[in-house]
Design an enzyme around this catalytic site. Sequence first.
Site, PDB file in Angstrom:
ATOM      1  N   ASP A  71       0.871  -1.178   0.000  1.00 10.05           N
ATOM      2  CA  ASP A  71       0.000   0.000   0.000  1.00 10.05           C
ATOM      3  C   ASP A  71       0.906   1.225   0.000  1.00 10.05           C
ATOM      4  O   ASP A  71       1.732   1.390   0.910  1.00 10.05           O
ATOM      5  CB  ASP A  71      -0.871  -0.044   1.265  1.00 10.05           C
ATOM      6  CG  ASP A  71      -1.874   1.105   1.332  1.00 10.05           C
ATOM      7  OD1 ASP A  71      -1.609   2.178   0.741  1.00 10.05           O
ATOM      8  OD2 ASP A  71      -2.911   0.934   1.985  1.00 10.05           O
ATOM      9  N   ASN A  98       1.700   6.035 -10.270  1.00  9.86           N
ATOM     10  CA  ASN A  98       0.404   5.940 -10.958  1.00  9.86           C
ATOM     11  C   ASN A  98      -0.772   5.744 -10.008  1.00  9.86           C
ATOM     12  O   ASN A  98      -1.873   6.191 -10.313  1.00  9.86           O
ATOM     13  CB  ASN A  98       0.455   4.777 -11.962  1.00  9.86           C
ATOM     14  CG  ASN A  98      -0.921   4.429 -12.491  1.00  9.86           C
ATOM     15  OD1 ASN A  98      -1.477   5.128 -13.331  1.00  9.86           O
ATOM     16  ND2 ASN A  98      -1.508   3.347 -11.964  1.00  9.86           N
ATOM     17  N   TYR A 162      -9.809  16.267  -6.000  1.00 12.03           N
ATOM     18  CA  TYR A 162      -9.030  15.375  -6.878  1.00 12.03           C
ATOM     19  C   TYR A 162      -8.233  16.205  -7.882  1.00 12.03           C
ATOM     20  O   TYR A 162      -7.016  16.028  -8.046  1.00 12.03           O
ATOM     21  CB  TYR A 162      -9.971  14.408  -7.604  1.00 12.03           C
ATOM     22  CG  TYR A 162      -9.319  13.617  -8.719  1.00 12.03           C
ATOM     23  CD1 TYR A 162      -8.487  12.539  -8.429  1.00 12.03           C
ATOM     24  CD2 TYR A 162      -9.523  13.955 -10.057  1.00 12.03           C
ATOM     25  CE1 TYR A 162      -7.883  11.809  -9.449  1.00 12.03           C
ATOM     26  CE2 TYR A 162      -8.927  13.238 -11.086  1.00 12.03           C
ATOM     27  CZ  TYR A 162      -8.109  12.158 -10.775  1.00 12.03           C
ATOM     28  OH  TYR A 162      -7.503  11.441 -11.782  1.00 12.03           O
ATOM     29  N   ALA A 164      -7.343  19.227  -7.671  1.00 16.10           N
ATOM     30  CA  ALA A 164      -6.312  19.994  -6.958  1.00 16.10           C
ATOM     31  C   ALA A 164      -5.124  19.104  -6.593  1.00 16.10           C
ATOM     32  O   ALA A 164      -3.964  19.532  -6.683  1.00 16.10           O
ATOM     33  CB  ALA A 164      -6.913  20.619  -5.698  1.00 16.10           C
ATOM     34  N   LYS A 166      -4.009  16.637  -8.217  1.00 21.12           N
ATOM     35  CA  LYS A 166      -3.219  16.370  -9.423  1.00 21.12           C
ATOM     36  C   LYS A 166      -2.527  17.645  -9.924  1.00 21.12           C
ATOM     37  O   LYS A 166      -1.452  17.575 -10.518  1.00 21.12           O
ATOM     38  CB  LYS A 166      -4.114  15.778 -10.507  1.00 21.12           C
ATOM     39  CG  LYS A 166      -4.677  14.396 -10.140  1.00 21.12           C
ATOM     40  CD  LYS A 166      -3.578  13.350 -10.011  1.00 21.12           C
ATOM     41  CE  LYS A 166      -4.138  11.939  -9.955  1.00 21.12           C
ATOM     42  NZ  LYS A 166      -3.105  10.912 -10.007  1.00 21.12           N
ATOM     43  N   ILE A 195     -10.309   8.158 -19.711  1.00 20.24           N
ATOM     44  CA  ILE A 195      -9.753   6.869 -20.116  1.00 20.24           C
ATOM     45  C   ILE A 195     -10.656   5.750 -19.575  1.00 20.24           C
ATOM     46  O   ILE A 195     -11.158   5.847 -18.452  1.00 20.24           O
ATOM     47  CB  ILE A 195      -8.313   6.691 -19.548  1.00 20.24           C
ATOM     48  CG1 ILE A 195      -7.416   7.903 -19.887  1.00 20.24           C
ATOM     49  CG2 ILE A 195      -7.694   5.382 -20.043  1.00 20.24           C
ATOM     50  CD1 ILE A 195      -7.140   8.143 -21.355  1.00 20.24           C
TER      51      ILE A 195
HETATM   52  P1  NAD Z   1      -7.750   2.461 -11.442  1.00 27.81           P
HETATM   53  O1  NAD Z   1      -8.639   2.679 -10.269  1.00 27.81           O
HETATM   54  O2  NAD Z   1      -7.990   1.295 -12.325  1.00 27.81           O
HETATM   55  O3  NAD Z   1      -6.220   2.441 -11.019  1.00 27.81           O
HETATM   56  C1  NAD Z   1      -5.712   2.952  -9.824  1.00 27.81           C
HETATM   57  C2  NAD Z   1      -4.966   1.839  -9.157  1.00 27.81           C
HETATM   58  O4  NAD Z   1      -4.294   2.357  -7.991  1.00 27.81           O
HETATM   59  C3  NAD Z   1      -5.920   0.730  -8.681  1.00 27.81           C
HETATM   60  O5  NAD Z   1      -5.425  -0.516  -9.084  1.00 27.81           O
HETATM   61  C4  NAD Z   1      -5.887   0.892  -7.175  1.00 27.81           C
HETATM   62  O6  NAD Z   1      -6.139  -0.314  -6.497  1.00 27.81           O
HETATM   63  C5  NAD Z   1      -4.482   1.421  -6.965  1.00 27.81           C
HETATM   64  N1  NAD Z   1      -4.313   2.065  -5.661  1.00 27.81           N
HETATM   65  C6  NAD Z   1      -5.149   2.970  -5.106  1.00 27.81           C
HETATM   66  N2  NAD Z   1      -4.701   3.270  -3.892  1.00 27.81           N
HETATM   67  C7  NAD Z   1      -3.562   2.560  -3.686  1.00 27.81           C
HETATM   68  C8  NAD Z   1      -2.657   2.444  -2.611  1.00 27.81           C
HETATM   69  N3  NAD Z   1      -2.848   3.112  -1.467  1.00 27.81           N
HETATM   70  N4  NAD Z   1      -1.583   1.619  -2.728  1.00 27.81           N
HETATM   71  C9  NAD Z   1      -1.412   0.903  -3.884  1.00 27.81           C
HETATM   72  N5  NAD Z   1      -2.251   0.974  -4.926  1.00 27.81           N
HETATM   73  C10 NAD Z   1      -3.314   1.792  -4.830  1.00 27.81           C
HETATM   74  O7  NAD Z   1      -7.844   3.799 -12.306  1.00 27.81           O
HETATM   75  P2  NAD Z   1      -6.900   4.387 -13.461  1.00 27.81           P
HETATM   76  O8  NAD Z   1      -7.800   5.225 -14.279  1.00 27.81           O
HETATM   77  O9  NAD Z   1      -6.093   3.349 -14.113  1.00 27.81           O
HETATM   78  O10 NAD Z   1      -5.979   5.364 -12.610  1.00 27.81           O
HETATM   79  C11 NAD Z   1      -4.572   5.374 -12.688  1.00 27.81           C
HETATM   80  C12 NAD Z   1      -4.082   6.801 -12.536  1.00 27.81           C
HETATM   81  O11 NAD Z   1      -4.537   7.559 -13.654  1.00 27.81           O
HETATM   82  C13 NAD Z   1      -4.623   7.515 -11.292  1.00 27.81           C
HETATM   83  O12 NAD Z   1      -3.595   8.270 -10.695  1.00 27.81           O
HETATM   84  C14 NAD Z   1      -5.694   8.428 -11.858  1.00 27.81           C
HETATM   85  O13 NAD Z   1      -5.898   9.561 -11.066  1.00 27.81           O
HETATM   86  C15 NAD Z   1      -5.106   8.754 -13.202  1.00 27.81           C
HETATM   87  N6  NAD Z   1      -6.087   9.224 -14.195  1.00 27.81           N
HETATM   88  C16 NAD Z   1      -7.080   8.417 -14.661  1.00 27.81           C
HETATM   89  C17 NAD Z   1      -7.972   8.917 -15.605  1.00 27.81           C
HETATM   90  C18 NAD Z   1      -9.104   8.100 -16.175  1.00 27.81           C
HETATM   91  O14 NAD Z   1      -9.960   8.651 -16.885  1.00 27.81           O
HETATM   92  N7  NAD Z   1      -9.176   6.808 -15.949  1.00 27.81           N
HETATM   93  C19 NAD Z   1      -7.858  10.213 -16.054  1.00 27.81           C
HETATM   94  C20 NAD Z   1      -6.847  10.999 -15.563  1.00 27.81           C
HETATM   95  C21 NAD Z   1      -5.956  10.493 -14.634  1.00 27.81           C
END
Ligand code: NAD
Length: 261
Positions: A71, A98, A162, A164, A166, A195
């Site tokens: 974590d 990520n 959120y 903010a 980022k 995405i």
């Molecule tokens: P997602 O929820 O599939 O991926 C996030 C991952 O982080 C998950 O697997 C989750 O279990 C893991 N995670 C969360 N807290 C954690 C912790 N404390 N320790 C370890 N792992 C942890 O969503 P995603 O869209 O793939 O997001 C990935 C990144 O992309 C994030 O930072 C998100 O903010 C960013 N993002 C996503 C989008 C979108 O539209 N999907 C857009 C912009 C930015």
Amino acid sequence: MSDTKRMNESVGQGLRVVVVTGAGTGIGRATAQAFADQGAGVRVLAVGRRAEPLAGTAERAPERIVPVVADVTAPDGPELIVREALERFGRLDVLVNNAGIAPHATLGGYTREGVGALLATNLTAPVLLAQAALPALTASRGVIVNVSTAVGQRGWPTNSAYAASKAAVDSLTRSWAVELAPLGIRVVAVAPGAIGTPIAAHAGIGPERRAALRAWQLAHTPLGRIGEAAEVAWAVAQLASPQASFVTGVVLPVDGGAVVS
Ligand code: NAD
């Protein structure tokens, strides 16, 4: 120096070691797999909280992707992750921050605990992980890739904290790029738009609100579609590659044109 020579120098003793946090699903999974696809000389530590999704990520290339259950917000999380990389492979070349959460709320809906958890994952964890990785990244003249969001450059009604968090990651990227340049460490970020990942479901948003959210995102995406995790992973891998050796401090939108519309 030619690209090939730079690449050969960067792989050094033969391995390029990458840590990707939040690698069990979505963009993190696609990113871990994109690095693994680069070749036999790459090892990826796929970090996440649950073993099962990480095993799914590793299935693509079990000899190159090592699941690490951790974590990023745990007190010993950052040290544990870096120690895993060093004990297994003796080096760390790329850190991809990520892991993230996006608990949507209006201003009136936030709680102290909720904002605290959001910042712990999206802001504090990348700081402490980059700090823990600093000696290893200094030794390898490595790269930090932060995963931000396009709305960090604008704003997001009903998801303001959120956005903010980022925007703060964008700022860290610029500051670290300058601060760590003398150490030979590059720092970059990608700013994804909408995405197709489970992020909204992970935030507990129900199907109806998710559909409304998708419609809002589509209306704000000039290319007129939702992006794929692999399209973000491609950008992460390109920015991290030795050929991107003069690129630092940049926050690259991967958003179908959202921030410029
Ligand atoms: P997602 O929820 O599939 O991926 C996030 C991952 O982080 C998950 O697997 C989750 O279990 C893991 N995670 C969360 N807290 C954690 C912790 N404390 N320790 C370890 N792992 C942890 O969503 P995603 O869209 O793939 O997001 C990935 C990144 O992309 C994030 O930072 C998100 O903010 C960013 N993002 C996503 C989008 C979108 O539209 N999907 C857009 C912009 C930015």
